[in-house]
Design a protein around this motif. Structure first.
Motif, PDB file in Angstrom:
ATOM      1  N   LEU A   1       0.805  -1.222   0.000  1.00 28.98           N
ATOM      2  CA  LEU A   1       0.000   0.000   0.000  1.00 28.98           C
ATOM      3  C   LEU A   1       0.834   1.267   0.000  1.00 28.98           C
ATOM      4  CD1 LEU A   1      -3.026  -0.790   2.345  1.00 28.98           C
ATOM      5  CD2 LEU A   1      -3.053  -0.396  -0.112  1.00 28.98           C
ATOM      6  N   PHE A   2       2.096   1.187   0.394  1.00 27.00           N
ATOM      7  CA  PHE A   2       2.943   2.380   0.373  1.00 27.00           C
ATOM      8  C   PHE A   2       3.453   2.679  -1.040  1.00 27.00           C
ATOM      9  CE2 PHE A   2       3.544   1.102   4.918  1.00 27.00           C
ATOM     10  CZ  PHE A   2       2.964   2.238   5.478  1.00 27.00           C
ATOM     11  N   LYS A   3       3.265   1.720  -1.971  1.00 32.47           N
ATOM     12  CA  LYS A   3       3.748   1.904  -3.336  1.00 32.47           C
ATOM     13  C   LYS A   3       2.623   1.983  -4.357  1.00 32.47           C
ATOM     14  CE  LYS A   3       8.166  -0.471  -2.595  1.00 32.47           C
ATOM     15  NZ  LYS A   3       9.040  -1.592  -3.028  1.00 32.47           N
TER      16      LYS A   3
ATOM     17  N   SER B   1      -8.599   8.041  -7.828  1.00 29.23           N
ATOM     18  CA  SER B   1      -8.386   8.657  -6.504  1.00 29.23           C
ATOM     19  C   SER B   1      -7.188   8.046  -5.784  1.00 29.23           C
ATOM     20  CB  SER B   1      -9.650   8.480  -5.645  1.00 29.23           C
ATOM     21  OG  SER B   1     -10.766   9.069  -6.252  1.00 29.23           O
ATOM     22  N   ARG B   2      -6.341   7.358  -6.541  1.00 27.98           N
ATOM     23  CA  ARG B   2      -5.206   6.620  -5.983  1.00 27.98           C
ATOM     24  C   ARG B   2      -4.347   7.479  -5.067  1.00 27.98           C
ATOM     25  NH1 ARG B   2      -0.158   6.169  -8.710  1.00 27.98           N
ATOM     26  NH2 ARG B   2       1.120   4.390  -8.075  1.00 27.98           N
ATOM     27  N   LYS B   3      -3.940   8.662  -5.539  1.00 27.37           N
ATOM     28  CA  LYS B   3      -3.055   9.510  -4.731  1.00 27.37           C
ATOM     29  C   LYS B   3      -3.745   9.957  -3.447  1.00 27.37           C
ATOM     30  CE  LYS B   3       0.042  13.483  -4.893  1.00 27.37           C
ATOM     31  NZ  LYS B   3      -0.311  13.880  -3.512  1.00 27.37           N
ATOM     32  N   THR B   4      -5.011  10.356  -3.552  1.00 25.58           N
ATOM     33  CA  THR B   4      -5.754  10.795  -2.363  1.00 25.58           C
ATOM     34  C   THR B   4      -5.803   9.695  -1.314  1.00 25.58           C
ATOM     35  OG1 THR B   4      -7.130  12.284  -3.684  1.00 25.58           O
ATOM     36  CG2 THR B   4      -7.995  11.618  -1.539  1.00 25.58           C
ATOM     37  N   LEU B   5      -6.099   8.479  -1.745  1.00 24.25           N
ATOM     38  CA  LEU B   5      -6.200   7.363  -0.802  1.00 24.25           C
ATOM     39  C   LEU B   5      -4.836   6.971  -0.250  1.00 24.25           C
ATOM     40  CD1 LEU B   5      -8.888   5.182  -2.596  1.00 24.25           C
ATOM     41  CD2 LEU B   5      -9.145   6.391  -0.429  1.00 24.25           C
ATOM     42  N   MET B   6      -3.807   6.939  -1.111  1.00 26.32           N
ATOM     43  CA  MET B   6      -2.480   6.552  -0.638  1.00 26.32           C
ATOM     44  C   MET B   6      -1.932   7.558   0.366  1.00 26.32           C
ATOM     45  SD  MET B   6      -0.653   4.897  -4.002  1.00 26.32           S
ATOM     46  CE  MET B   6       0.862   4.570  -3.080  1.00 26.32           C
ATOM     47  N   ASP B   7      -2.319   8.826   0.228  1.00 30.60           N
ATOM     48  CA  ASP B   7      -1.907   9.845   1.215  1.00 30.60           C
ATOM     49  C   ASP B   7      -2.524   9.590   2.584  1.00 30.60           C
ATOM     50  OD1 ASP B   7      -0.330  11.140  -0.626  1.00 30.60           O
ATOM     51  OD2 ASP B   7      -1.797  12.700  -1.094  1.00 30.60           O
TER      52      ASP B   7
ATOM     53  N   ARG C   1      -1.931   0.527   6.053  1.00 25.98           N
ATOM     54  CA  ARG C   1      -3.336   0.262   6.403  1.00 25.98           C
ATOM     55  C   ARG C   1      -4.205   1.384   5.866  1.00 25.98           C
ATOM     56  NH1 ARG C   1      -7.138   1.343  10.687  1.00 25.98           N
ATOM     57  NH2 ARG C   1      -5.713   2.972  11.390  1.00 25.98           N
ATOM     58  N   LEU C   2      -5.225   0.996   5.119  1.00 29.17           N
ATOM     59  CA  LEU C   2      -6.204   1.957   4.618  1.00 29.17           C
ATOM     60  C   LEU C   2      -7.483   1.744   5.419  1.00 29.17           C
ATOM     61  CD1 LEU C   2      -6.858   4.137   2.532  1.00 29.17           C
ATOM     62  CD2 LEU C   2      -7.505   2.318   0.943  1.00 29.17           C
ATOM     63  N   ALA C   3      -7.757   2.667   6.312  1.00 29.88           N
ATOM     64  CA  ALA C   3      -8.876   2.514   7.246  1.00 29.88           C
ATOM     65  C   ALA C   3     -10.214   2.505   6.514  1.00 29.88           C
ATOM     66  CB  ALA C   3      -8.850   3.633   8.284  1.00 29.88           C
ATOM     67  N   THR C   4     -11.145   1.715   7.039  1.00 34.21           N
ATOM     68  CA  THR C   4     -12.464   1.606   6.419  1.00 34.21           C
ATOM     69  C   THR C   4     -13.179   2.941   6.396  1.00 34.21           C
ATOM     70  OG1 THR C   4     -12.660  -0.709   7.114  1.00 34.21           O
ATOM     71  CG2 THR C   4     -14.686   0.427   6.552  1.00 34.21           C
TER      72      THR C   4
END
Length: 401
Positions: free
Chosen positions: A271-273, A311-317, A328-331
């Motif tokens: 997820l960091f990449k 929205s990849r960049k927004t979510l990865m931030d 971890r990408l919170a629900t």
């Protein structure tokens, strides 16, 4: 026809010296990578600023091979094409007149030699294995005579060139896909709504489902024909199969979703990449590291998946650390993500354009895989496990050239 003279048994120390010359100010600093060889340190993501003076580095010259002592058994070495400096933690091999550097670099990537490099590395655990020059030089390996080395090196270099060109094409195709994503969807995701477009949070547009793992001690749960998607399967956008599969009995123990579910990785080191996302092409299951989103009626599943990619960049931030290098990408972050979407007919038009771009990227990826497979086969044919039979190798080189 006269049979080529067989080489005498030898060791790698008969083909290489250990260059230990200090670096010089003004030379570029390079790092060894496992897949790309020697690259400029400034071009790699994990780069760190060195506090070492130039003379504390090691000098490499064109034709030298530098290797990472802890990763040489995994193929972490590089062939220098210029004067440069490398970390003093590396070993720099200076080829003797009886070895062709291009051939040797290819040799160090072959399965047989990688096994030897592993066998002569020392350490308590695999992540601590080190291959010092003294151990490297004692590895028993007989190389063919120089003309044949050069011929084999040239043949194998053809595959490297073709693979590099295909990878470059893949990068261009990927850039085009993300450009289309930004133009067709991303530019609508914020700011004033255009006529015919709506905006809602993802949590109100789809139902979230969590996955799981059936009991691994129950053989009756595993080895069937029901896909069980995990992080390693989310390299594909269209999900029709998986590395591991469940039986119907095993699938009954966890969540099962139908074709059209959008799957996204929520905890994972990757997820960091990147933000792995896919769409179920058939009924399947998935593990606890994946969330399934079931779009409500009127929202095309593929459009939703592409909107998430846009929205990849927004979510990865918003990815945080769950410890041990795991992202971890919170629900609640996912649920609160605004999604802007047009009416179904325009969604489908956008999906068709993006599907075509995705297919082009997939075709190039398959080409890269095919070329890499061909090269592995060539390595096996040209660098046989039982040593070098020069007369046989000459015929192999002629056939593959």
């Amino acid at each position: 026809m006269t049979r080529a003279r067989a080489a005498l048994p030898g060791k790698l120390g008969e083909y290489f010296d250990n260059r230990q010359e200090p670096g010089r100010a003004g030379l570029p600093v390079m790092s060894v990578t496992q897949h790309d060889g020697l690259v400029l340190r400034e071009t790699i993501d994990r780069r760190t600023e060195s506090t070492l003076a130039p003379e504390q580095h090691l000098l490499v010259r064109p034709g030298d091979i530098a290797y990472n002592m802890m990763r040489m058994w995994q193929g972490a070495c590089g062939l220098a094409d210029r004067d440069a400096m490398v970390s003093p933690a590396y070993v720099v091999l200076r080829p003797k007149p009886n070895v062709d550097p291009t051939f040797a670099y290819q040799l160090f990537k072959s399965e047989r030699v990688l096994h030897l490099l592993w066998a002569y590395s020392h350490g308590l655990t695999e992540d601590r294995l080190r291959l010092y020059f003294d151990d490297f030089s004692s590895i028993p390996l007989t190389l063919p005579e120089l003309p044949l080395q050069r011929s084999i090196g040239r043949v194998l270099q053809h595959w490297d060139t073709a693979i590099a060109q295909a990878q470059r094409l893949g990068e261009l195709r990927e850039r085009r896909l993300y450009g289309l994503l930004a133009h067709l969807i991303g530019m609508h995701q914020s700011g004033p709504l255009e006529p015919g477009w709506s905006r809602e949070e993802l949590g109100s547009l789809s139902q979230f489902k969590s996955g799981g793992t059936p009991d691994r001690s129950r053989a009756a749960f595993w080895g069937g024909d029901v896909p069980w998607v995990s992080a390693k399967d989310l390299k594909s956008f269209d999900l029709a199969t998986s590395v591991e599969q469940l039986t119907s009995e095993g699938a009954a123990k966890i969540t099962r979703v139908k074709a059209g579910a959008v799957l996204i990785l929520v905890p994972g080191m990757g997820l960091f990449k990147d933000l792995p996302i896919g769409v179920a092409a058939r009924e399947l299951t998935f593990n606890q590291d994946v969330k399934a989103l079931l779009p409500r009626r009127g929202l095309d599943p593929r459009f939703l998946a592409y909107a998430l990619k846009a929205s990849r960049k927004t979510l990865m931030d918003r990815v945080d650390s769950a410890g041990h290098g795991t992202g971890r990408l919170a629900t609640d972050v996912l649920e609160g993500l605004p999604i802007t979407f047009p009416a179904p007919p325009e969604q489908q038009t956008i999906v068709r354009v993006l599907d075509a771009a995705t297919q082009e990227l997939r075709q190039v990826s398959r080409l890269v895989e095919a070329l890499a497979k061909e090269k592995r086969a060539a390595l096996q044919r040209l660098l046989p496990v039982d040593g070098f039979d020069h007369s046989a190798d000459c015929s192999r080189v002629g056939a593959l050239a």
